[in-house]
Scaffold this active site. Structure first.
Site, short mmCIF file in Angstrom:
data_model
loop_
_atom_site.label_atom_id
_atom_site.label_comp_id
_atom_site.label_asym_id
_atom_site.label_seq_id
_atom_site.Cartn_x
_atom_site.Cartn_y
_atom_site.Cartn_z
N SER A 134 -7.74 8.41 15.60
CA SER A 134 -8.92 8.21 14.75
C SER A 134 -9.72 9.48 14.53
O SER A 134 -10.50 9.55 13.58
CB SER A 134 -9.82 7.13 15.34
OG SER A 134 -10.17 7.47 16.67
N ASP A 148 -20.43 6.19 16.54
CA ASP A 148 -20.28 4.78 16.92
C ASP A 148 -19.96 4.59 18.40
O ASP A 148 -19.51 3.52 18.79
CB ASP A 148 -19.20 4.12 16.05
CG ASP A 148 -17.85 4.82 16.22
OD1 ASP A 148 -17.76 5.75 17.03
OD2 ASP A 148 -16.88 4.43 15.53
N HIS A 182 -16.61 8.00 18.22
CA HIS A 182 -16.32 9.03 17.22
C HIS A 182 -17.57 9.83 16.86
O HIS A 182 -18.68 9.35 17.05
CB HIS A 182 -15.74 8.37 15.97
CG HIS A 182 -14.58 7.48 16.27
ND1 HIS A 182 -14.71 6.11 16.35
CD2 HIS A 182 -13.29 7.77 16.55
CE1 HIS A 182 -13.52 5.58 16.67
NE2 HIS A 182 -12.66 6.57 16.80
#
Ligand SMILES: *[C@@H]1O[C@H](CO)[C@@H](O)[C@H](O)[C@H]1NC(C)=O
Ligand SMILES: *[C@@H]1O[C@H](CO)[C@@H](O)[C@H](O)[C@H]1NC(C)=O
Ligand SMILES: *[C@@H]1O[C@H](CO)[C@@H](O)[C@H](O)[C@H]1NC(C)=O
Ligand SMILES: *[C@@H]1O[C@H](CO)[C@@H](O)[C@H](O)[C@H]1NC(C)=O
Ligand SMILES: *[C@@H]1O[C@H](CO)[C@@H](O)[C@H](O)[C@H]1NC(C)=O
Length: 381
Positions: free
Chosen positions: A38, A344, A347
């Site tokens: 991610s 979040d 990240h």
């Protein structure tokens, strides 16, 4: 020629970098092929799994676009600085354009085969590194057949020569450590699994080399122990002076030590290729240790999250709708993401990603200390 002379001017202004770099030409990478999780996913995960909700993407795209941030990722700034457009996710079958490369990264990808895959509890992406490699093989082989069909097809696929000239970028490993920590392994056991993880990384990179790749830009893993998802889930972990979970970061450091050794070996084994190891860890850590110096605040606290010391709870993620005291609320953004480090809880914000890109693109955190634009070269001279 103009490229070279402007570079020399630029580097003469930096006292620590001397003449030899003027001998280096800018590489003019025509494409980027990216492998990862991610940290560099530009839409692969959401092409297969449930989409992200607002406020993901709010800062730059004004809507969620499959990036786990409020805006752009490091890989987006990398592409921009090489004058390339955003990388299409390989898995995205809608409106994609692979002329300037492809992105095989998906959120929650690991290097090694995950024990459980999404949607299992504690599951990880089925698109782990070996699968990403296989997807790359598909693209490499079939893109040329598709180009031959001509018309619009020729304008959607990379030219054959791009595969050798492209920059190959890597940011993967964080989830192998995470899978251990959140699985049933002790910190010591996760640490002991590091050599196997790094070996598997190396095997896949060699396979990519064998298909003709020659310029490798390899990010190490970040300080996982500074991220809210670790801090909130392991509250009894011993903290360092800035409040990060010490032993979790030590495992990341050991991973990076082994990764750097492996990159050295790859450089020795393949003299015709350039392998640049990039110390993203140090840059990310500086955001936690000296946030004010870099224009940031509350680095350990998630901007978009809910609950507890770190504004993070795994049951109330960014963009989720939750019920609090009988009232439904949506987990939204903090007032000013541009001064925040962590978006979040897992990240980074666009602002942090931009800062990290600006630091690493100069070569100051690379081994050898070669700037991004020159990462087709093996040495400074
Ligand atoms: C990108 O384009 C700008 C403006 O045309 C140019 O100055 C710069 O050197 C280019 N960068 C690369 C990496 O080609
Ligand atoms: C795909 O992207 C390239 C480079 O940005 C562009 O030149 C080409 O026209 C695009 N293809 C289509 C079909 O729009
Ligand atoms: C991880 O393993 C390495 C090599 O055995 C060791 O030097 C290091 O102290 C270990 N770190 C942790 C946190 O267990
Ligand atoms: C929920 O209600 C309780 C009792 O009235 C109150 O103490 C608490 O602060 C409320 N929680 C929130 C998040 O509003
Ligand atoms: C925590 O997240 C909420 C959204 O649920 C946000 O409104 C708030 O500003 C965040 N707190 C901090 C300190 O960033």
């Amino acid at each position: 020629m103009t490229n070279i002379s402007s570079l020399c001017l630029f580097f003469f202004t930096l006292p620590t970098i001397l003449n030899p770099i003027c001998a280096l030409k800018s590489c003019e990478f025509p494409a980027i092929f990216n492998f990862g999780d991610s940290n560099s996913d530009t839409g692969g995960f959401v092409a297969s799994f449930p989409p992200l909700n607002p406020p993901y993407g709010e800062t730059y795209f004004q809507m969620p676009v499959g990036r786990f941030s409020d805006g752009r990722l490091i890989i987006d700034f990398v592409a921009k600085s090489l004058n390339l457009s955003f990388l299409s996710a390989y898995l995205n079958s809608l409106g994609t354009n692979f002329t300037v490369g492809a992105n095989f990264a998906t959120a929650s990808s690991t290097i090694t085969l995950p024990a459980r895959i999404i949607p299992a509890n504690n599951g990880f992406s089925p698109f782990y590194f070996l699968v990403q490699y296989n997807q790359f093989v598909q693209l490499k082989d079939r893109s040329q057949l598709i180009r031959k069909q001509g018309g619009v097809f020729a304008q959607l696929m990379p030219k054959e020569e791009y595969f050798q000239k492209a920059l190959y970028t890597f940011d993967i490993g964080q989830n192998d450590l995470g899978a251990g920590f959140f699985g049933d392994m002790s910190v010591e056991e996760v640490n002991a699994s590091v050599p196997n993880i790094v070996n598997t990384f190396s095997t896949n990179v060699k396979s990519i080399y064998n298909l003709g790749a020659r310029s490798f830009w390899i990010h190490n893993t970040g300080p996982i122990g500074c991220l809210a998802y670790v801090l909130a889930n392991f509250p009894s972990a011993e903290k360092d002076s800035v409040g990060c979970a010490k032993s979790y970061n030590e495992v990341a450091q050991y991973f990076n030590y082994e990764l750097k050794e492996t990159v050295l070996q790859l450089r020795k084994a393949f003299p015709s290729a350039a392998f640049t190891y990039v110390d993203v860890y140090s840059v990310k850590y500086s955001l936690f240790s000296e946030p004010k110096k870099h224009g940031f605040e509350l680095p350990l606290v998630a901007c978009c999250g809910y609950g507890g010391l770190y504004n993070y709870s795994s049951s109330a993620g960014c963009g989720a709708t939750i019920t609090v005291n009988g009232t439904q609320i949506t987990v939204g953004s903090c007032d000013d993401p541009s001064v925040r480090v962590v978006w979040d809880g897992i990240h980074y914000t666009e602002a942090a990603n931009k800062f990290i890109f600006e630091q690493i693109s100069t070569g100051a955190f690379s081994d050898p200390p070669i700037p991004l634009k020159m990462a087709c070269h093996r040495t400074m001279g």
